[in-house]
Design a protein around this motif. Structure first.
Motif, PDB file in Angstrom:
ATOM      1  N   PHE A 139       1.712  -4.019   6.328  1.00 26.60           N
ATOM      2  CA  PHE A 139       1.863  -2.969   6.538  1.00 26.60           C
ATOM      3  C   PHE A 139       2.573  -2.486   7.705  1.00 26.60           C
ATOM      4  CE2 PHE A 139       0.469   1.860   6.884  1.00 26.60           C
ATOM      5  CZ  PHE A 139       1.396   2.395   5.980  1.00 26.60           C
ATOM      6  N   TYR A 140       3.526  -1.674   8.068  1.00 24.95           N
ATOM      7  CA  TYR A 140       4.320  -1.799   9.188  1.00 24.95           C
ATOM      8  C   TYR A 140       4.123  -0.301   9.755  1.00 24.95           C
ATOM      9  CZ  TYR A 140       6.779  -6.167   8.686  1.00 24.95           C
ATOM     10  OH  TYR A 140       7.010  -7.310   8.407  1.00 24.95           O
ATOM     11  N   GLU A 141       3.591   0.700   9.180  1.00 20.20           N
ATOM     12  CA  GLU A 141       3.262   2.118   9.721  1.00 20.20           C
ATOM     13  C   GLU A 141       1.689   2.067  10.564  1.00 20.20           C
ATOM     14  OE1 GLU A 141       3.598   5.181   6.740  1.00 20.20           O
ATOM     15  OE2 GLU A 141       5.130   3.878   5.682  1.00 20.20           O
ATOM     16  N   GLN A 142       1.511   3.013  11.311  1.00 19.98           N
ATOM     17  CA  GLN A 142       0.153   3.472  11.928  1.00 19.98           C
ATOM     18  C   GLN A 142      -0.108   1.956  12.941  1.00 19.98           C
ATOM     19  OE1 GLN A 142      -2.109   4.269   8.733  1.00 19.98           O
ATOM     20  NE2 GLN A 142      -1.108   6.302   8.218  1.00 19.98           N
ATOM     21  N   TRP A 164      13.098   4.383  -8.727  1.00 25.25           N
ATOM     22  CA  TRP A 164      13.544   3.014  -8.445  1.00 25.25           C
ATOM     23  C   TRP A 164      13.086   2.572  -6.924  1.00 25.25           C
ATOM     24  CZ3 TRP A 164      14.689  -1.425  -9.836  1.00 25.25           C
ATOM     25  CH2 TRP A 164      15.493  -2.370  -9.406  1.00 25.25           C
ATOM     26  N   GLY A 165      13.731   3.323  -5.969  1.00 24.01           N
ATOM     27  CA  GLY A 165      13.333   3.094  -4.668  1.00 24.01           C
ATOM     28  C   GLY A 165      13.847   1.840  -3.897  1.00 24.01           C
ATOM     29  N   LEU A 166      14.866   0.970  -4.449  1.00 26.28           N
ATOM     30  CA  LEU A 166      15.153  -0.135  -3.845  1.00 26.28           C
ATOM     31  C   LEU A 166      16.812  -0.124  -3.785  1.00 26.28           C
ATOM     32  CD1 LEU A 166      12.944  -2.710  -6.168  1.00 26.28           C
ATOM     33  CD2 LEU A 166      12.469  -1.495  -3.784  1.00 26.28           C
ATOM     34  N   GLY A 167      17.346   0.977  -3.649  1.00 24.08           N
ATOM     35  CA  GLY A 167      18.948   0.998  -3.570  1.00 24.08           C
ATOM     36  C   GLY A 167      19.259   2.564  -3.650  1.00 24.08           C
ATOM     37  N   HIS A 168      20.371   2.815  -2.862  1.00 20.62           N
ATOM     38  CA  HIS A 168      20.793   4.150  -2.687  1.00 20.62           C
ATOM     39  C   HIS A 168      22.371   4.065  -3.440  1.00 20.62           C
ATOM     40  CE1 HIS A 168      17.319   3.892  -0.022  1.00 20.62           C
ATOM     41  NE2 HIS A 168      17.342   5.387  -0.157  1.00 20.62           N
ATOM     42  N   GLU A 169      22.866   5.381  -3.697  1.00 15.46           N
ATOM     43  CA  GLU A 169      23.947   5.594  -4.277  1.00 15.46           C
ATOM     44  C   GLU A 169      25.058   4.703  -3.365  1.00 15.46           C
ATOM     45  OE1 GLU A 169      24.804   9.879  -5.809  1.00 15.46           O
ATOM     46  OE2 GLU A 169      23.313  10.011  -4.325  1.00 15.46           O
ATOM     47  N   GLY A 170      25.977   4.084  -4.189  1.00 12.83           N
ATOM     48  CA  GLY A 170      27.050   3.406  -3.862  1.00 12.83           C
ATOM     49  C   GLY A 170      26.765   2.043  -3.261  1.00 12.83           C
ATOM     50  N   SER A 171      25.470   1.634  -3.523  1.00 15.00           N
ATOM     51  CA  SER A 171      25.127   0.450  -2.549  1.00 15.00           C
ATOM     52  C   SER A 171      24.768  -0.580  -3.611  1.00 15.00           C
ATOM     53  CB  SER A 171      23.757   0.484  -1.896  1.00 15.00           C
ATOM     54  OG  SER A 171      22.506   0.842  -2.973  1.00 15.00           O
ATOM     55  N   SER A 172      24.530  -1.790  -3.120  1.00 16.27           N
ATOM     56  CA  SER A 172      24.523  -3.203  -4.115  1.00 16.27           C
ATOM     57  C   SER A 172      22.923  -2.872  -4.712  1.00 16.27           C
ATOM     58  CB  SER A 172      24.446  -4.281  -3.327  1.00 16.27           C
ATOM     59  OG  SER A 172      23.682  -4.462  -2.265  1.00 16.27           O
ATOM     60  N   GLY A 173      22.377  -1.992  -4.412  1.00 17.93           N
ATOM     61  CA  GLY A 173      20.791  -1.994  -4.659  1.00 17.93           C
ATOM     62  C   GLY A 173      20.593  -1.053  -5.825  1.00 17.93           C
ATOM     63  N   VAL A 174      21.413  -0.541  -6.506  1.00 19.15           N
ATOM     64  CA  VAL A 174      21.299   0.408  -7.488  1.00 19.15           C
ATOM     65  C   VAL A 174      20.957  -0.304  -8.779  1.00 19.15           C
ATOM     66  CG1 VAL A 174      22.822   2.110  -6.715  1.00 19.15           C
ATOM     67  CG2 VAL A 174      23.621   0.490  -8.186  1.00 19.15           C
ATOM     68  N   PRO A 175      20.206   0.074  -9.617  1.00 17.65           N
ATOM     69  CA  PRO A 175      19.510  -0.456 -10.669  1.00 17.65           C
ATOM     70  C   PRO A 175      20.451  -1.266 -11.586  1.00 17.65           C
ATOM     71  CG  PRO A 175      18.307   1.436 -10.431  1.00 17.65           C
ATOM     72  CD  PRO A 175      19.471   1.634  -9.499  1.00 17.65           C
ATOM     73  N   THR A 176      21.772  -0.626 -11.751  1.00 21.61           N
ATOM     74  CA  THR A 176      22.766  -1.198 -12.612  1.00 21.61           C
ATOM     75  C   THR A 176      23.477  -2.248 -12.079  1.00 21.61           C
ATOM     76  OG1 THR A 176      23.985   0.647 -11.909  1.00 21.61           O
ATOM     77  CG2 THR A 176      23.039   0.816 -14.276  1.00 21.61           C
ATOM     78  N   GLY A 199       8.702  -1.821   3.703  1.00 24.48           N
ATOM     79  CA  GLY A 199       8.398  -0.659   3.933  1.00 24.48           C
ATOM     80  C   GLY A 199       9.279   0.399   3.416  1.00 24.48           C
ATOM     81  N   ASN A 200       8.735   1.785   3.701  1.00 23.76           N
ATOM     82  CA  ASN A 200       9.695   2.710   2.930  1.00 23.76           C
ATOM     83  C   ASN A 200      10.743   3.090   4.058  1.00 23.76           C
ATOM     84  OD1 ASN A 200       7.916   3.201   0.833  1.00 23.76           O
ATOM     85  ND2 ASN A 200       6.719   4.925   1.503  1.00 23.76           N
ATOM     86  N   ALA A 201      12.042   2.761   3.592  1.00 22.43           N
ATOM     87  CA  ALA A 201      13.143   2.706   4.439  1.00 22.43           C
ATOM     88  C   ALA A 201      14.347   2.938   3.495  1.00 22.43           C
ATOM     89  CB  ALA A 201      13.150   1.616   5.227  1.00 22.43           C
ATOM     90  N   LYS A 202      15.357   3.273   4.177  1.00 25.80           N
ATOM     91  CA  LYS A 202      16.636   3.543   3.445  1.00 25.80           C
ATOM     92  C   LYS A 202      17.443   2.000   3.203  1.00 25.80           C
ATOM     93  CE  LYS A 202      15.829   7.810   3.145  1.00 25.80           C
ATOM     94  NZ  LYS A 202      15.082   8.489   1.942  1.00 25.80           N
ATOM     95  N   THR A 211       0.676  -1.185  -0.163  1.00 27.26           N
ATOM     96  CA  THR A 211       0.165  -0.093  -0.031  1.00 27.26           C
ATOM     97  C   THR A 211       0.711   1.426   0.079  1.00 27.26           C
ATOM     98  OG1 THR A 211      -1.911   1.025   1.043  1.00 27.26           O
ATOM     99  CG2 THR A 211      -0.251   0.013   2.487  1.00 27.26           C
ATOM    100  N   VAL A 212       2.066   1.146   0.108  1.00 27.26           N
ATOM    101  CA  VAL A 212       3.067   2.451  -0.372  1.00 27.26           C
ATOM    102  C   VAL A 212       4.333   1.904  -1.260  1.00 27.26           C
ATOM    103  CG1 VAL A 212       2.771   3.569   2.029  1.00 27.26           C
ATOM    104  CG2 VAL A 212       4.612   1.487   1.845  1.00 27.26           C
ATOM    105  N   CYS A 213       5.018   2.856  -1.496  1.00 28.14           N
ATOM    106  CA  CYS A 213       5.955   2.749  -2.579  1.00 28.14           C
ATOM    107  C   CYS A 213       6.861   1.803  -2.681  1.00 28.14           C
ATOM    108  CB  CYS A 213       6.669   4.181  -2.999  1.00 28.14           C
ATOM    109  SG  CYS A 213       8.070   4.116  -3.893  1.00 28.14           S
TER     110      CYS A 213
END
Length: 653
Positions: free
Chosen positions: A574-577, A313-325, A283-286, A261-263
């Motif tokens: 869903f982990y919020e609320q 994307w939303g599944l990985g951040h700069e320098g991580s193993s989760g970046v799309p490429t 959930g929405n987290a880093k 129910t979230v991104c």
């Protein structure tokens, strides 16, 4: 630049061999096939001529099988070999038209057969004393030759008639004078060229069928678009003609669900095929996908697809193993972080793993680029759309997967009530609506415009019938950035919005268009969800994913034929609320407003109550018990995920 595309023997093969993408063969395709076939005949004849001249010179010098020339045979072992092998050349050519594997197979088989046949024939000339004990294998070889001619009779007979030199293994050497091979070339009958064209046409049909069996895949994802935000799903005020046309030309699913129910978790389910009770990002987290996680893109890349992501994307951040490429995508342009994606006028976007500066000015932006621009110059949605169209321009001649994850109509939450950022209100500028609603409608119509541009690009490149296009949304409509989901009735007849596990928070539009393969104008009540995309994409690509997943292919439901497997249940967390969980079994929907399975479960019969207005748990305790069992079974605890405190009441329309 000169590399051949996957599935081609050399650059431009499709053009040379007449692979047609609009479903029709033109005169150029027939001519190309005829020229290529004629070229093979010329090359074969010239080669025969060289061999004959060499053997003739050998005869004159008395160095090569002079005895056989003197007794009238005039060829010797080498020419016997050539006589037997050249009959396989036409089969070899047809094989290569169909596939490299078939061509190599025919060549190898023909080579072995020619060697054995020529050797057996030679034994009869030079070693008659061996014929007695060789009689049985030679006899078998003779019948093998007959079988070969039976299986490929018309091809070999054409060669016999054209060149008049193809021989069957005989028990007596055939005495015939030497004939100039160029003279034979001009004995081509009129039926030879039509046969070549027929063979080429068959090769074209087979290649077109193979392309249809492994089509391009485009998945277009909207962000926070409600079930009722499209005209084809009942919207009355926002115009979406191109997406509506997709529904007319394809199949519209009425019981399809997002992964969450979230991104972020919804996209994790989409990419990994695992529901939120199993997947890594719930959930929405880093958090970032790990190297061991397998995405749809990795499966398709291994199957020979070029994979590109344009958008969020939303599944990985700069320098991580989760970046799309690092997760199977060959190309990426857009946002890595979902909070960065709130801002439609960011200071930068990502290309691959490199930041691309933009002309917008965002004072005080955080580490991930979130914020509100004070100088709004470049609108991210438009840049993403242009990059996606350029991807199609670059890769339309080879199998590709385009994941087009637009960010509209999500709000820029950091902008408060002015969060529905859009360059202009377009069609809705003169309405008397609140600005936030004008912005919401303008965003959705802008999304629709670019869906239309994608469809037009597929037609322009002639790959419309070779491309499956899917359209959906990552969750239900939002109440953020000043938007009021009730204004446009964005959830239609459903209860709840984004962050709810009622139908309005997770039931989403799903439209599949594949001209010539998905019957147009259909509506399907098949129950599916984002986790099914991995299995469906793998089936389309002819791949066998060696990865655990919770989905099933819904390709049969798209095509409207064949046996479509069904889920035992669907599951969400869903982990919020304060936390929520939900499951669907056939027409039964259970909602638990807690992670504690001892708490009361709400039960709804969606076949008669799609708006979830009547809790019938008391009337069906046996169904409630089954739902409770599913909730316990589906949830696998993770140390990364703990329930956040409750902040507001659940539900709401």
């Amino acid at each position: 630049m000169w590399g051949s595309a996957p599935g081609q023997l050399f650059p431009g093969q499709n053009a040379a061999f007449g692979v047609v993408t609009d479903g029709m063969m033109t005169s150029q395709h027939w001519i190309a096939g005829g020229i290529a076939f004629a070229a093979a005949l010329v090359i074969g004849t010239l080669t025969e001529y060289v061999v004959h001249r060499f053997m003739h010179a050998g005869k004159m010098l008395g160095k090569v099988h002079a005895k056989h020339h003197q007794d009238g045979d005039g060829q010797g072992w080498a020419l016997e070999f050539w006589d037997y092998f050249k009959g396989t050349l036409i089969i070899l050519w047809v094989g290569f038209l169909h596939s490299m594997a078939a061509g190599v197979g025919f060549a190898a088989g023909g080579l072995v057969y020619a060697c054995l046949a020529a050797y057996a024939h030679q034994i009869q000339h030079e070693r008659p004393e061996m014929v007695f004990w060789m009689k049985r294998p030679v006899h078998h070889l003779h019948h093998a030759h007959k079988m070969w001619k039976h299986n490929f009779g018309i091809l070999v007979d054409v060669w016999d008639r054209v060149f008049g030199t193809y021989q069957v293994v005989e028990w007596k050497p055939e005495k015939r004078p030497f004939q100039h091979p160029l003279r034979n070339f001009f004995r081509i009958k009129w039926f030879c060229l039509p046969l070549a064209l027929v063979l080429h046409g068959q090769a074209f049909a087979d290649e077109r069928q193979a392309a249809a069996a492994r089509p391009n895949i485009v998945f277009i994802l909207a962000d926070d678009l409600g079930y009722g935000d499209l005209r084809c799903y009942g919207q009355e005020q926002i115009k979406t003609p191109n997406i509506d046309r997709m529904a007319v030309e394809g199949v519209r699913f009425t019981q399809f669900y997002a992964g969450a129910t979230v991104c972020a978790p919804s996209r994790c389910v989409l990419m990994t095929g695992r529901h939120t009770g199993h997947c890594y990002i719930r959930g929405n987290a880093k958090l970032n996908l790990r190297p061991e996680h397998v995405t749809v893109a990795e499966i398709l890349k291994d199957a020979g697809y070029t994979c590109g992501l344009y958008g969020k994307w939303g599944l990985g951040h700069e320098g991580s193993s989760g970046v799309p490429t690092r997760q199977g995508l060959d190309e990426f342009f857009g946002y890595l972080d979902q909070h960065h994606a709130h801002n439609y006028y960011p200071a930068f976007l990502m290309r691959g793993e490199v930041r691309v500066p933009l002309k917008n000015v965002v004072p005080g932006e955080g580490d991930f680029g979130r914020g509100v621009a004070t100088e709004k110059v470049e609108y991210s949605h438009d840049l993403i759309a242009e990059e996606a169209l350029a991807f199609l321009d670059r890769h339309h001649q080879q199998p590709f997967f385009l994941y087009l994850a637009f960010t509209v109509p999500h709000a820029n939450n950091e902008a408060g009530k002015q969060g529905m950022e859009v360059p202009d209100y377009g069609l809705y500028a003169e309405t008397d609506w609140p600005d936030a609603q004008k912005g919401t409608a303008a965003m959705i119509s802008r999304l629709d415009r670019d869906v239309g541009r994608v469809l037009e690009a597929l037609k322009r490149h002639g790959i419309d019938e070779q491309t499956v296009v899917m359209f959906s949304s990552d969750n239900g409509p939002h109440r953020e950035g000043g938007n009021n989901p009730d204004f446009f009735d964005s959830n239609g007849p459903l209860r709840g919005i984004k962050r709810d596990l009622y139908e309005g928070g997770i039931r989403v539009p799903m439209i599949v268009r594949w001209p010539g393969h998905v019957p147009p104008g259909r509506t399907s009540d098949h129950i599916g969800y984002f986790g099914d995309f991995l299995a469906t994409a793998a089936e389309l690509a002819g791949a066998q994913p060696d990865v655990e997943h919770d989905g099933i292919s819904f390709l049969a439901a798209c095509r409207g034929r064949g046996q479509q497997p069904r889920h035992d249940y669907l599951y969400w967390e869903f982990y919020e609320q304060g936390g929520r969980r939900a499951a669907r079994m056939d027409d039964w929907k259970g909602v638990l407003q807690s992670f504690d399975t001892t708490q009361p479960i709400e039960l709804y019969d969606l076949s008669t109550d799609v708006g979830e207005t009547q809790n019938v748990a008391d009337k069906h305790p046996e169904v409630v018990a089954q739902i409770r069992t599913v909730l316990k079974k589906a949830h696998v605890p993770s140390p990364l995920w703990n329930v956040r405190p409750k902040r507001r009441a659940a539900g709401g329309r």
